[in-house]
Design a protein around this motif. Structure first.
Motif, mmCIF file in Angstrom:
data_model
loop_
_atom_site.group_PDB
_atom_site.id
_atom_site.type_symbol
_atom_site.label_atom_id
_atom_site.label_comp_id
_atom_site.label_asym_id
_atom_site.label_seq_id
_atom_site.Cartn_x
_atom_site.Cartn_y
_atom_site.Cartn_z
ATOM 1 N N ARG A 113 0.822 -1.207 0.000
ATOM 2 C CA ARG A 113 0.000 0.000 0.000
ATOM 3 C C ARG A 113 0.860 1.263 0.000
ATOM 4 N NH1 ARG A 113 -3.815 1.889 5.048
ATOM 5 N NH2 ARG A 113 -4.676 3.757 4.035
ATOM 6 N N GLN A 114 0.464 2.211 -0.822
ATOM 7 C CA GLN A 114 1.085 3.539 -0.863
ATOM 8 C C GLN A 114 -0.032 4.552 -0.605
ATOM 9 O OE1 GLN A 114 4.439 4.332 -1.405
ATOM 10 N NE2 GLN A 114 4.731 2.138 -1.162
ATOM 11 N N ALA A 165 -4.874 5.297 -4.815
ATOM 12 C CA ALA A 165 -5.226 3.891 -4.661
ATOM 13 C C ALA A 165 -3.983 3.022 -4.840
ATOM 14 C CB ALA A 165 -6.286 3.487 -5.681
ATOM 15 N N THR A 166 -4.068 1.823 -4.272
ATOM 16 C CA THR A 166 -3.081 0.774 -4.504
ATOM 17 C C THR A 166 -3.854 -0.378 -5.130
ATOM 18 O OG1 THR A 166 -1.747 1.441 -2.612
ATOM 19 C CG2 THR A 166 -1.423 -0.796 -3.438
ATOM 20 N N ALA A 167 -3.425 -0.772 -6.324
ATOM 21 C CA ALA A 167 -4.177 -1.787 -7.058
ATOM 22 C C ALA A 167 -3.226 -2.785 -7.705
ATOM 23 C CB ALA A 167 -5.020 -1.129 -8.146
ATOM 24 N N PHE A 168 -3.720 -4.004 -7.860
ATOM 25 C CA PHE A 168 -2.995 -4.984 -8.647
ATOM 26 C C PHE A 168 -3.085 -4.596 -10.119
ATOM 27 C CE2 PHE A 168 -3.911 -7.845 -5.019
ATOM 28 C CZ PHE A 168 -2.629 -8.316 -4.786
ATOM 29 N N LYS A 170 -6.922 7.171 -14.926
ATOM 30 C CA LYS A 170 -6.590 8.598 -15.036
ATOM 31 C C LYS A 170 -5.828 9.136 -13.833
ATOM 32 C CE LYS A 170 -10.904 9.505 -17.500
ATOM 33 N NZ LYS A 170 -12.179 10.203 -17.385
ATOM 34 N N ALA A 171 -5.658 8.336 -12.801
ATOM 35 C CA ALA A 171 -5.173 8.849 -11.515
ATOM 36 C C ALA A 171 -3.761 8.366 -11.178
ATOM 37 C CB ALA A 171 -6.136 8.430 -10.415
ATOM 38 N N ASN A 172 -3.261 8.933 -10.098
ATOM 39 C CA ASN A 172 -1.967 8.546 -9.544
ATOM 40 C C ASN A 172 -2.186 7.307 -8.670
ATOM 41 O OD1 ASN A 172 0.691 8.576 -8.785
ATOM 42 N ND2 ASN A 172 0.439 10.198 -7.272
ATOM 43 N N VAL A 173 -2.011 6.153 -9.285
ATOM 44 C CA VAL A 173 -2.301 4.876 -8.632
ATOM 45 C C VAL A 173 -1.003 4.096 -8.482
ATOM 46 C CG1 VAL A 173 -3.504 2.675 -8.925
ATOM 47 C CG2 VAL A 173 -4.607 4.787 -9.622
ATOM 48 N N HIS A 174 -0.840 3.480 -7.323
ATOM 49 C CA HIS A 174 0.304 2.590 -7.130
ATOM 50 C C HIS A 174 -0.095 1.221 -7.669
ATOM 51 C CE1 HIS A 174 3.877 0.811 -5.580
ATOM 52 N NE2 HIS A 174 3.225 0.026 -4.746
#
Length: 185
Positions: A107-108, A113-116, A156-160
């Motif tokens: 998780r970040q 969000a943190t996603a696979f 569209k987002a800053n996702v880890h």
């Protein structure tokens, strides 16, 4: 962090409520509830009002919008806007304790969000994701524009994004044939 089990779908392709299917010797919703409990303050089940009785006295968040997963996620943030939400679809029975541990350990919280990363599409998997409080604004904006795709928010987002070490974890079971192939029943 809270957890949200998305169980409010109509399960039209399956022909029966997917959250009630038996995997791991119990209904899928209960398996996920027990799986998520060690990692989260509270585990909620997102469901329609007519499903609530299926979940005994477990905590439910009623999704009245019925616009798919985004409605459940939006309801969760309306309930607790300052909490992160580990969102889990009820139709992923191959998720294991190590799946949740892997997601939580990577998780970040400084990203929305943190996603696979789905191994086939290379897109974020929105229905096994930790959504941070800062994602709430994007979710609201998407809803107000009549756009109901959690995937589009993540794209569209800053996702880890984290590579999925075991692709089977992300397998959705949507039809009776999928169920039979997964369980042998």
């Amino acid at each position: 962090m809270n957890a949200l089990i998305l169980a409010g779908g109509r399960s039209t392709r399956m022909g029966t409520d997917k959250s009630l299917l038996t995997y791991h010797h119990q209904p899928q919703w209960r398996y996920l509830y027990e799986l998520l409990t060690p990692y989260c303050s509270t585990v909620f089940i997102s469901c329609r009002a007519d499903q609530k009785d299926n979940f005994d006295s477990f905590p439910c968040l009623i999704d009245t919008r019925e616009i798919g997963p985004l409605g459940g996620i939006l309801s969760a943030f309306e309930h607790s806007p300052n909490e992160a939400w580990l969102v889990m679809a009820c139709d992923m029975p191959l998720v294991a304790p190590e799946t949740i541990a892997f997601l939580v350990n990577h998780r970040q919280s400084n990203q929305i969000a943190t996603a696979f990363q789905h191994p086939e599409t290379l897109f974020p998997e929105p229905l096994l994701t930790i959504w941070e409080p800062q994602s709430y604004q994007s979710i609201q904006a998407q809803f107000q524009q009549n756009r109901f795709s959690p995937l589009q928010i993540l794209k569209k987002a800053n996702v880890h994004l984290i590579p999925c070490p075991t692709p089977r974890w992300l397998q959705n079971i949507n039809t009776p044939e999928d169920f039979k192939n997964t369980t042998g029943q």
